[in-house]
Design a protein around this motif. Structure first.
Motif, PDB file in Angstrom:
ATOM      1  N   LEU A 230       0.822  -1.100  -0.172  1.00 29.85           N
ATOM      2  CA  LEU A 230      -0.044  -0.025   0.051  1.00 29.85           C
ATOM      3  C   LEU A 230       0.858   1.149   0.030  1.00 29.85           C
ATOM      4  N   VAL A 231       0.198   2.266  -0.803  1.00 33.09           N
ATOM      5  CA  VAL A 231       0.926   3.666  -0.636  1.00 33.09           C
ATOM      6  C   VAL A 231       0.023   4.469  -0.139  1.00 33.09           C
ATOM      7  N   ILE A 232       0.381   5.232   0.959  1.00 28.57           N
ATOM      8  CA  ILE A 232      -0.123   6.378   1.367  1.00 28.57           C
ATOM      9  C   ILE A 232       0.299   7.828   1.179  1.00 28.57           C
ATOM     10  N   THR A 233      -0.091   8.615   0.450  1.00 26.14           N
ATOM     11  CA  THR A 233       0.462   9.882   0.143  1.00 26.14           C
ATOM     12  C   THR A 233      -0.455  11.136   0.587  1.00 26.14           C
ATOM     13  N   ASP A 234       0.314  12.020   0.813  1.00 23.69           N
ATOM     14  CA  ASP A 234      -0.176  13.527   1.056  1.00 23.69           C
ATOM     15  C   ASP A 234      -0.259  14.043  -0.365  1.00 23.69           C
ATOM     16  N   ILE A 235      -1.037  15.415  -0.297  1.00 29.69           N
ATOM     17  CA  ILE A 235      -1.001  15.943  -1.630  1.00 29.69           C
ATOM     18  C   ILE A 235      -0.098  16.944  -1.923  1.00 29.69           C
ATOM     19  N   GLU A 236       0.158  17.662  -0.877  1.00 27.70           N
ATOM     20  CA  GLU A 236       0.950  18.902  -1.337  1.00 27.70           C
ATOM     21  C   GLU A 236       2.353  18.755  -0.520  1.00 27.70           C
ATOM     22  N   MET A 237       3.476  18.473  -1.576  1.00 26.10           N
ATOM     23  CA  MET A 237       4.584  18.155  -1.462  1.00 26.10           C
ATOM     24  C   MET A 237       5.723  18.672  -2.435  1.00 26.10           C
ATOM     25  N   PRO A 238       6.941  19.051  -2.015  1.00 19.22           N
ATOM     26  CA  PRO A 238       7.856  19.583  -3.226  1.00 19.22           C
ATOM     27  C   PRO A 238       8.209  18.519  -3.947  1.00 19.22           C
ATOM     28  N   GLN A 239       8.722  18.811  -5.280  1.00 17.99           N
ATOM     29  CA  GLN A 239       8.978  17.910  -6.208  1.00 17.99           C
ATOM     30  C   GLN A 239       7.993  17.281  -7.140  1.00 17.99           C
ATOM     31  N   MET A 240       7.125  16.634  -6.313  1.00 19.72           N
ATOM     32  CA  MET A 240       5.996  15.939  -6.976  1.00 19.72           C
ATOM     33  C   MET A 240       4.635  15.574  -6.244  1.00 19.72           C
ATOM     34  N   ASP A 241       3.725  16.415  -6.264  1.00 20.00           N
ATOM     35  CA  ASP A 241       2.602  16.139  -5.488  1.00 20.00           C
ATOM     36  C   ASP A 241       2.018  14.904  -5.357  1.00 20.00           C
ATOM     37  N   GLY A 242       1.045  14.514  -4.526  1.00 21.32           N
ATOM     38  CA  GLY A 242       0.353  13.186  -4.267  1.00 21.32           C
ATOM     39  C   GLY A 242      -0.595  12.892  -5.562  1.00 21.32           C
ATOM     40  N   HIS A 243      -1.214  13.913  -5.961  1.00 23.35           N
ATOM     41  CA  HIS A 243      -2.138  13.525  -7.083  1.00 23.35           C
ATOM     42  C   HIS A 243      -1.308  13.070  -8.215  1.00 23.35           C
ATOM     43  N   HIS A 244      -0.326  13.677  -8.972  1.00 22.10           N
ATOM     44  CA  HIS A 244       0.581  13.230  -9.902  1.00 22.10           C
ATOM     45  C   HIS A 244       1.180  11.921  -9.406  1.00 22.10           C
ATOM     46  N   LEU A 245       1.500  11.586  -8.031  1.00 27.19           N
ATOM     47  CA  LEU A 245       2.061  10.227  -7.961  1.00 27.19           C
ATOM     48  C   LEU A 245       1.282   9.320  -8.245  1.00 27.19           C
ATOM     49  N   THR A 246      -0.157   9.476  -7.618  1.00 27.46           N
ATOM     50  CA  THR A 246      -0.931   8.529  -7.805  1.00 27.46           C
ATOM     51  C   THR A 246      -1.552   8.181  -9.279  1.00 27.46           C
ATOM     52  N   LYS A 247      -1.466   9.341 -10.016  1.00 26.08           N
ATOM     53  CA  LYS A 247      -1.634   9.147 -11.594  1.00 26.08           C
ATOM     54  C   LYS A 247      -0.447   8.281 -12.091  1.00 26.08           C
ATOM     55  N   LYS A 248       0.893   8.587 -11.896  1.00 25.69           N
ATOM     56  CA  LYS A 248       1.990   7.946 -12.445  1.00 25.69           C
ATOM     57  C   LYS A 248       1.666   6.352 -11.984  1.00 25.69           C
ATOM     58  N   ILE A 249       1.609   6.268 -10.829  1.00 24.41           N
ATOM     59  CA  ILE A 249       1.389   4.836 -10.288  1.00 24.41           C
ATOM     60  C   ILE A 249       0.345   3.916 -11.130  1.00 24.41           C
ATOM     61  N   LYS A 250      -0.612   4.480 -11.353  1.00 23.44           N
ATOM     62  CA  LYS A 250      -1.920   4.055 -11.743  1.00 23.44           C
ATOM     63  C   LYS A 250      -1.731   3.714 -13.408  1.00 23.44           C
ATOM     64  N   GLU A 251      -0.995   4.591 -14.002  1.00 21.60           N
ATOM     65  CA  GLU A 251      -0.532   4.389 -15.375  1.00 21.60           C
ATOM     66  C   GLU A 251       0.169   3.590 -15.791  1.00 21.60           C
ATOM     67  N   ASP A 252       1.164   3.243 -14.671  1.00 21.27           N
ATOM     68  CA  ASP A 252       2.186   2.348 -14.941  1.00 21.27           C
ATOM     69  C   ASP A 252       1.892   0.959 -14.756  1.00 21.27           C
ATOM     70  N   GLN A 253       1.887   0.152 -16.000  1.00 24.34           N
ATOM     71  CA  GLN A 253       1.656  -1.302 -15.967  1.00 24.34           C
ATOM     72  C   GLN A 253       2.083  -1.985 -14.969  1.00 24.34           C
ATOM     73  N   THR A 254       3.242  -1.898 -14.390  1.00 34.82           N
ATOM     74  CA  THR A 254       3.797  -2.871 -13.408  1.00 34.82           C
ATOM     75  C   THR A 254       3.475  -2.450 -12.021  1.00 34.82           C
ATOM     76  N   LEU A 255       3.173  -1.087 -12.074  1.00 31.51           N
ATOM     77  CA  LEU A 255       2.765  -0.405 -10.577  1.00 31.51           C
ATOM     78  C   LEU A 255       1.274  -0.281 -10.329  1.00 31.51           C
ATOM     79  N   SER A 256       0.475  -0.386 -11.419  1.00 35.89           N
ATOM     80  CA  SER A 256      -0.945  -0.088 -11.202  1.00 35.89           C
ATOM     81  C   SER A 256      -1.715  -0.824 -10.091  1.00 35.89           C
TER      82      SER A 256
END
Length: 301
Positions: A230-256
């Motif tokens: 499981l990944v638990i993430t905040d939203i507001e973070m420097p470098q990469m926010d939680g929404h973008h992280l979630t999207k990248k995980i779900k769009e990655d075939q091996t991580l989704s």
């Protein structure tokens, strides 16, 4: 501002918009998603024995809202021209709070990867600053508004003892990855999740670090579901926010396959669709730690 904010929410990028404002001679920023409106100062009703950072309360369309003086909270001098002062009406952590500032200047659209982690030298502000960004050759500090509010009202924060409401818990062997840029909240989350039976927890400060970590696991030939549950993430973070992280995980075939729970002060009825669009398996508002643990149980146990 409400209409402008709605348009921005549909972008789905690793960007944010900040309202730039002044306190003393310093420039600060607040995420537009926290801002409901900006109004001219109105008469404030004093509260006996209130916290020194609280000016009092005001009535906003029938709703009583506290007013926090940011100059007092940050220990900064008053602005030279009282005529420019503004009230920033905010909503986060399921609370509405007004922040009294000395001036509001403009709105900037920036990328999270432009925001740097604050160094321990910003004129004593390091405990209140979550990030710093250079805009037009000037430094703009992003404030930890949640921390400012918790210092005034400790009950609005996360408390380890809240886990007692759940009752006895068995120890879990599940591996959790938690992304949270606040050192204080990382400590509180570790204590709380440990109390809830989760001992295998890996903490990271931003989404960029986590995505790199997850990719390293996959590139080593290991199945991601065997290493992280499981990944638990905040939203507001420097470098990469939680929404973008979630999207990248779900769009990655091996991580989704990885479930992602967003745990943030920005989970409101107006903003929940942004996490849904990113593919989050759950969204819990800070500081509702009991609901977070229940959602963890639902998703991985």
């Amino acid at each position: 501002m409400e209409q402008h904010k709605g348009i921005f929410l549909e972008s789905g990028t690793n960007e944010l918009e900040i309202v730039e404002f002044c306190v003393g001679q310093n420039k600060f920023g607040i995420n537009v998603l926290k801002v409901k409106e900006i109004i001219q100062p109105v008469k404030v009703t004093n509260i006996p024995h209130a916290h020194p950072n609280v000016e009092g309360i005001i009535d906003i369309r029938g709703e009583i809202v506290p007013v926090v003086n940011l100059g007092t909270a940050l220990g900064l001098d008053l602005f030279e021209d009282p005529r420019s002062e503004k009230f920033i009406v905010t909503e986060f952590n399921q609370l509405k709070v007004v922040f009294h500032v000395h001036a509001v200047t403009q709105i900037h659209r920036i990328s999270w990867d432009e925001i740097e982690k604050p160094a321990a030298m910003y004129q004593g502000l390091e405990n209140q600053v979550t990030g710093v960004v250079k805009i037009h050759d000037e430094m703009v500090f992003l404030l930890d508004f949640e921390k400012i509010v918790v210092e005034i009202n400790p009950e609005s924060g996360i408390h380890v003892d809240q886990v007692k409401k759940i009752g006895p818990r068995n120890r879990s062997t599940k591996k959790l990855v938690v992304v949270e840029d606040s050192p204080l909240l990382r400590k509180l989350l570790q204590e709380t999740l440990n109390r809830a039976g989760f001992s295998q927890i890996e903490f990271f400060e931003n989404g960029k670090e986590v995505f790199s970590y997850l990719q390293t696991i996959v590139n080593s030939g290991k199945a991601i579901e065997d290493e992280v549950q499981l990944v638990i993430t905040d939203i507001e973070m420097p470098q990469m926010d939680g929404h973008h992280l979630t999207k990248k995980i779900k769009e990655d075939q091996t991580l989704s396959i990885l479930p992602v729970i967003i745990f943030s002060s920005l989970i409101t009825s107006d903003l929940r669709h942004k996490g849904e669009k990113a593919g989050a398996n759950g969204q819990i508002s800070k500081p509702e730690i009991v609901k977070l643990i229940s959602k963890i149980d639902e998703v991985i146990l």
